[in-house]
Design a protein around this motif. Sequence first.
Motif, short mmCIF file in Angstrom:
data_model
loop_
_atom_site.label_atom_id
_atom_site.label_comp_id
_atom_site.label_asym_id
_atom_site.label_seq_id
_atom_site.Cartn_x
_atom_site.Cartn_y
_atom_site.Cartn_z
N ILE A 35 8.12 6.50 1.95
CA ILE A 35 9.00 5.13 2.13
C ILE A 35 10.47 5.44 1.62
O ILE A 35 11.59 5.82 2.48
CB ILE A 35 8.35 4.06 0.69
N PHE A 65 1.85 4.25 2.01
CA PHE A 65 1.78 3.94 3.31
C PHE A 65 0.87 4.61 4.18
O PHE A 65 0.39 4.97 5.72
CB PHE A 65 2.93 3.83 4.36
N LYS A 69 -0.24 4.25 8.50
CA LYS A 69 -1.11 2.21 8.35
C LYS A 69 -1.06 2.28 9.62
O LYS A 69 -1.40 0.98 10.24
CB LYS A 69 -0.88 1.49 7.02
N ASP A 70 0.09 2.22 9.96
CA ASP A 70 0.69 2.06 11.37
C ASP A 70 1.61 3.18 12.10
O ASP A 70 1.87 4.34 11.44
CB ASP A 70 1.29 0.41 11.45
N LYS A 72 4.73 2.75 13.20
CA LYS A 72 5.77 2.65 12.02
C LYS A 72 5.79 3.80 10.91
O LYS A 72 6.90 5.24 10.20
CB LYS A 72 7.05 1.73 11.33
N ALA A 73 4.63 3.77 9.83
CA ALA A 73 4.51 4.48 8.98
C ALA A 73 4.36 5.54 9.13
O ALA A 73 4.70 6.59 8.14
CB ALA A 73 3.31 3.69 7.76
N ASP A 121 11.52 7.14 -7.05
CA ASP A 121 10.44 6.55 -6.78
C ASP A 121 9.99 5.54 -8.69
O ASP A 121 10.82 6.90 -8.86
CB ASP A 121 8.66 6.66 -7.02
N LEU A 362 1.54 -2.24 -3.88
CA LEU A 362 3.06 -2.79 -3.56
C LEU A 362 2.85 -4.01 -2.17
O LEU A 362 3.51 -4.06 -1.31
CB LEU A 362 3.80 -1.67 -3.21
N GLY A 363 1.20 -3.49 -1.79
CA GLY A 363 1.03 -4.79 -0.41
C GLY A 363 1.23 -4.01 0.75
O GLY A 363 1.65 -4.43 1.56
N ARG A 381 2.94 -4.42 -11.23
CA ARG A 381 3.78 -5.28 -10.54
C ARG A 381 2.57 -6.76 -10.29
O ARG A 381 1.99 -6.60 -9.33
CB ARG A 381 4.99 -4.47 -10.27
N PHE A 383 5.11 -9.41 -9.70
CA PHE A 383 6.42 -10.48 -8.73
C PHE A 383 5.62 -10.72 -7.28
O PHE A 383 4.69 -10.84 -7.11
CB PHE A 383 7.42 -9.48 -8.39
N VAL A 384 6.06 -12.01 -7.25
CA VAL A 384 6.14 -12.63 -5.86
C VAL A 384 5.78 -11.79 -4.46
O VAL A 384 6.93 -10.75 -4.30
CB VAL A 384 7.09 -13.51 -5.69
N GLY A 385 4.77 -12.35 -4.61
CA GLY A 385 4.26 -10.88 -3.26
C GLY A 385 4.14 -9.51 -3.13
O GLY A 385 4.16 -9.43 -2.18
N ARG A 386 4.01 -9.55 -4.18
CA ARG A 386 4.00 -7.92 -4.12
C ARG A 386 2.55 -6.73 -4.15
O ARG A 386 2.86 -6.17 -3.31
CB ARG A 386 3.73 -7.51 -6.35
N PRO A 390 3.68 -14.28 -0.09
CA PRO A 390 4.18 -14.64 -1.43
C PRO A 390 4.00 -15.96 -2.10
O PRO A 390 4.02 -16.50 -3.28
CB PRO A 390 5.69 -15.94 -0.27
N ASN B 26 8.43 -0.15 6.12
CA ASN B 26 7.94 1.00 7.63
C ASN B 26 9.01 0.99 8.35
O ASN B 26 8.87 2.30 8.70
CB ASN B 26 5.76 0.41 8.00
N ASP B 40 11.54 -13.25 -0.60
CA ASP B 40 10.42 -13.62 -1.14
C ASP B 40 11.48 -14.61 -2.35
O ASP B 40 10.58 -15.23 -2.99
CB ASP B 40 9.35 -12.24 -2.09
N SER B 66 12.41 1.82 -6.96
CA SER B 66 13.81 2.03 -6.74
C SER B 66 14.41 2.08 -5.31
O SER B 66 15.35 2.75 -5.13
CB SER B 66 13.14 3.44 -7.06
#
Lengths: 418, 165
Positions: A35, A65, A69-70, A72-73, A121, A362-363, A381, A383-386, A390, B26, B40, B66
């Motif tokens: 990423i 990813f 996974k797709d 773009k990844a 990271d 990380l979803g 983590r 967090f909302v939507g993690r 969401p 991505n 979100d 990060s």
Amino acid sequence: MTITEKILATHAGRDKVSAGELINAKLDIILANDITAPISIKEFRKTGAKQVCDKDKIALIPDHFAPQKDIKAAEQCKMLREFSKEHDLSLYYEVGRMGVEHALLPEQGIVLPGDLVIGADSHTCTYGALGAFSTGVGSTDVASAMATGECWFKVPESMKFVYFGKLNKWVSGKDLILHTIGDIGVDGALYMAMEIEGEAISALTMAGRLTMCNMAIEAGGKNGIIVPDDITEQYVKPRAKRDYKFYTSDSDASYVDVKEYDCSKIQPTVSCPHLPSNTKPAADLSNIAIDQVVIGSCTNGRIEDMREAAEVIKGKKVNSNTRLIVIPATQEIYLQSVKEGLAEIFVNAEAVFSTPTCGPCLGGHMGILAKGERAIATTNRNFVGRMGHPESEVYLSNPAVAAASAVKGRIAIPEEVI
Amino acid sequence: MILKGKVWKFGLNIDTDAIIPARYLNTSDPAELAKHVMEDADKDFSSKVKSGDLIVADANFGCGSSREHAPIAIKAAGIQGVIAKSFARIFYRNCFNIGLPIFESQEASDKIAEGDEIEVDADKGIIKNISKGEEYVAKPIPPFMQELISAGGLVEWTKNRIKSS
């Protein structure tokens, strides 16, 4: 000086540094993932550098990813592979060899005591458990470091965290760090070095120490760090392929604050939505129904974590209202789990046993939550939507509590199922 | 440099997953990321925000990951700058590296309301609240960060270093 100051001073070619000073320091390892590395690679090209500073110091790990996974990844992972080939990088890990970066680098002896490490990271702070200074930075910092081999730092102030007494049954490094974040808050150690010590830490496994330093960022810390000892030596010696150095803190080193914790009072701890600091004893949360359990990640995907979860779930089944996803963090841990029969225990319990990936933490993929779904995870983590929608929720715990919760279909402590 | 615009307010501990959720990572294309900025925390934000607006938040803005995609998404959405009581350290670093102006001010964060028109003198660190007729002072930017800003970001600074070595 503190251990943090000594490592920074040595790498800046100085005898002494103090908190607040800005220094330019030489790096031992520079890390990025699928990423963050694509931006680093683009920015590296803009610096005008013809080659990287050192082909053996740059670790590029497709783990977030990946397996791809797709489309773009896949394009992002391909950039890492091509850049690594172009610059003949020795620390590029293809799928099948890769693992979750912060589990893989210590395991392979790539990061060592006394090192100065940056990574694009935030959980790069993990390696402080080995007595290294390591911290998360952005992609552009990594780009500049790949060109020059150096990075600028503000020498952080240090805060000391002392853990005395013995750990209760089913309490691990995860509970100590969640308890600490619950105490000081998600910015309780903002910009600071968190130096971790005490009799409970001296007795703690390397896995537990890595888990604690991993979550220093969740208190806003710049780095977590533990002065190396015999446990460090036993872990590092068979893995290291180059020299390493143990640093220690002087008795007159200065700390802005000292926090003390009596471990006999710390129970298995859970962080409730939507902040890691929102902690409660796991035993008080038995009314919380759970749709998904994730055991893995850079925080708790090591072999000790697999063993702890397997011990709880052995001979039982995952609750019919719940799914359990177990993700060993590296190929070596995966193989060891197979050899020890842990993989069989998980599959017999009707859990998923997955190839290494950061995926659900990380979803990203491999276990995303729908609207209204709730997970308990050994990740870092909430967090909302993690982990997905969401309006989904994540609770954080140690592997034993996560495994017990998978059996009960609600948050549970290991004593309820064993 | 003077930044003048309308304010969007956000609360405490706005994390990088709220600024740009990982499900969109991505890609690193700024225009794509801008479509999902702050999603979100406020799902309609990207359709409401206008180029030249500013964000004012409480403490620990940008905590968590990060990912540089967070300040990139904010910048690409046309947001001129962010004011907060404090910033998480990696986010803070990233903003200077990519050239998104940020300012730390307790007072400005407490007193500025959503929709206020403000004017920030980035060199002097003075924040004027035009709507309320008030003035606040931001913490001074450390000299090295000023050097990064005047070089045009970390890449340009690195380029100069490579040339001179």
